[in-house]
Scaffold this motif. Structure first.
Motif, short mmCIF file in Angstrom:
data_model
loop_
_atom_site.label_atom_id
_atom_site.label_comp_id
_atom_site.label_asym_id
_atom_site.label_seq_id
_atom_site.Cartn_x
_atom_site.Cartn_y
_atom_site.Cartn_z
N PHE A 1 0.84 -1.19 0.00
CA PHE A 1 0.00 0.00 0.00
C PHE A 1 0.88 1.25 0.00
N LEU A 2 1.86 1.29 0.90
CA LEU A 2 2.75 2.45 0.97
C LEU A 2 3.54 2.64 -0.32
N ALA A 3 3.99 1.55 -0.91
CA ALA A 3 4.73 1.64 -2.17
C ALA A 3 3.84 2.19 -3.28
N ALA A 4 2.57 1.82 -3.27
CA ALA A 4 1.64 2.28 -4.32
C ALA A 4 1.33 3.76 -4.22
N ILE A 5 1.38 4.32 -3.02
CA ILE A 5 1.02 5.73 -2.87
C ILE A 5 2.22 6.68 -2.81
N ALA A 6 3.38 6.18 -2.49
CA ALA A 6 4.55 7.04 -2.26
C ALA A 6 4.93 7.84 -3.50
N ALA A 7 5.10 7.20 -4.64
CA ALA A 7 5.56 7.92 -5.83
C ALA A 7 4.52 8.91 -6.36
N PRO A 8 3.25 8.50 -6.54
CA PRO A 8 2.28 9.47 -7.07
C PRO A 8 2.10 10.70 -6.18
N ASP B 1 4.47 11.91 -4.30
CA ASP B 1 5.79 12.52 -4.13
C ASP B 1 6.27 12.50 -2.68
N PHE B 2 6.01 11.37 -2.02
CA PHE B 2 6.50 11.18 -0.67
C PHE B 2 7.98 10.80 -0.74
N PRO B 3 8.73 11.02 0.33
CA PRO B 3 10.14 10.61 0.33
C PRO B 3 10.28 9.13 0.01
N ASP B 4 11.44 8.76 -0.55
CA ASP B 4 11.67 7.37 -0.95
C ASP B 4 11.35 6.38 0.18
N ARG B 5 11.77 6.71 1.37
CA ARG B 5 11.49 5.83 2.50
C ARG B 5 10.50 6.55 3.41
N VAL B 6 9.22 6.35 3.08
CA VAL B 6 8.15 7.00 3.83
C VAL B 6 8.23 6.63 5.29
N GLY B 7 8.74 5.48 5.57
CA GLY B 7 8.71 4.96 6.93
C GLY B 7 7.72 3.82 6.97
N GLN B 8 7.82 3.03 7.96
CA GLN B 8 6.92 1.89 8.03
C GLN B 8 5.93 2.03 9.17
N ALA C 1 4.50 8.43 10.38
CA ALA C 1 5.33 9.00 9.31
C ALA C 1 4.49 9.26 8.06
N VAL C 2 3.58 8.36 7.74
CA VAL C 2 2.71 8.54 6.58
C VAL C 2 1.78 9.74 6.82
N TYR C 3 1.25 9.83 8.03
CA TYR C 3 0.41 10.98 8.40
C TYR C 3 1.19 12.29 8.22
N ASP C 4 2.43 12.31 8.66
CA ASP C 4 3.26 13.50 8.50
C ASP C 4 3.42 13.88 7.02
N CYS C 5 3.59 12.88 6.17
CA CYS C 5 3.69 13.14 4.73
C CYS C 5 2.39 13.72 4.19
#
Length: 148
Positions: free
Chosen positions: A49-56, A58-65, A69-73
């Motif tokens: 899920f995180l991999a699918a949303i990170a690039a579109p 424009d989240f940092p490469d390592r969003v965090g697990q 961290a995702v909320y912060d993004c």
């Protein structure tokens, strides 16, 4: 509630639609909102899920697990959007079935992010495709059909 009513309103939040429905490609044209479509149909776990949303998004490469961290993004993303954002997750049924606790955490994180956006006077609308309403019974369902 219909998609048109939601987009014509002033609030954000998390909503579900039938995964086999089609969100119109010009959905964001009805409101001054940016549109991002997420290819989440194959996501079966948190990392996918995180991999699918990170690039579109424009989240940092390592969003965090972790969800914080995702909320912060997501909250940082509000600063880059003029009025708001509509995110369409094409189908999250596999994720909801295989990791229900993580899926629930994702829903909670999106709700919290929508609240944070509202505090900034902006709208975050997350539209989640699900093939069964029982996968997220506490998430309001919207109809993709126009108002009769």
């Amino acid at each position: 509630m219909t998609l048109s009513e939601l987009l014509g309103g002033t609030t954000g939040g998390v909503f579900r639609f039938r995964a086999h429905g089609t969100v119109p490609p010009n959905v964001a044209a009805r409101a001054p909102l940016h549109l991002e479509r997420m290819a989440t149909r194959k996501a079966r776990d948190k990392l996918a899920f995180l991999a699918a949303i990170a690039a579109p998004l424009d989240f940092p490469d390592r969003v965090g697990q972790n969800w914080d961290a995702v909320y912060d993004c997501f909250t940082a993303l509000a600063d880059r959007m003029a009025a708001g954002l509509v995110i369409v997750f094409d189908d999250l049924s596999g994720f909801a079935r295989s990791e229900p606790d993580e899926f629930s955490a994702a829903v909670d994180m999106l709700r919290d992010a929508a609240d944070a956006w509202a505090e900034r006077g902006k709208r975050l609308i997350a539209l989640m495709g699900l093939d069964n309403p029982l996968l997220a019974p506490d998430v309001p369902e919207i109809s993709l059909s126009p108002t009769p």
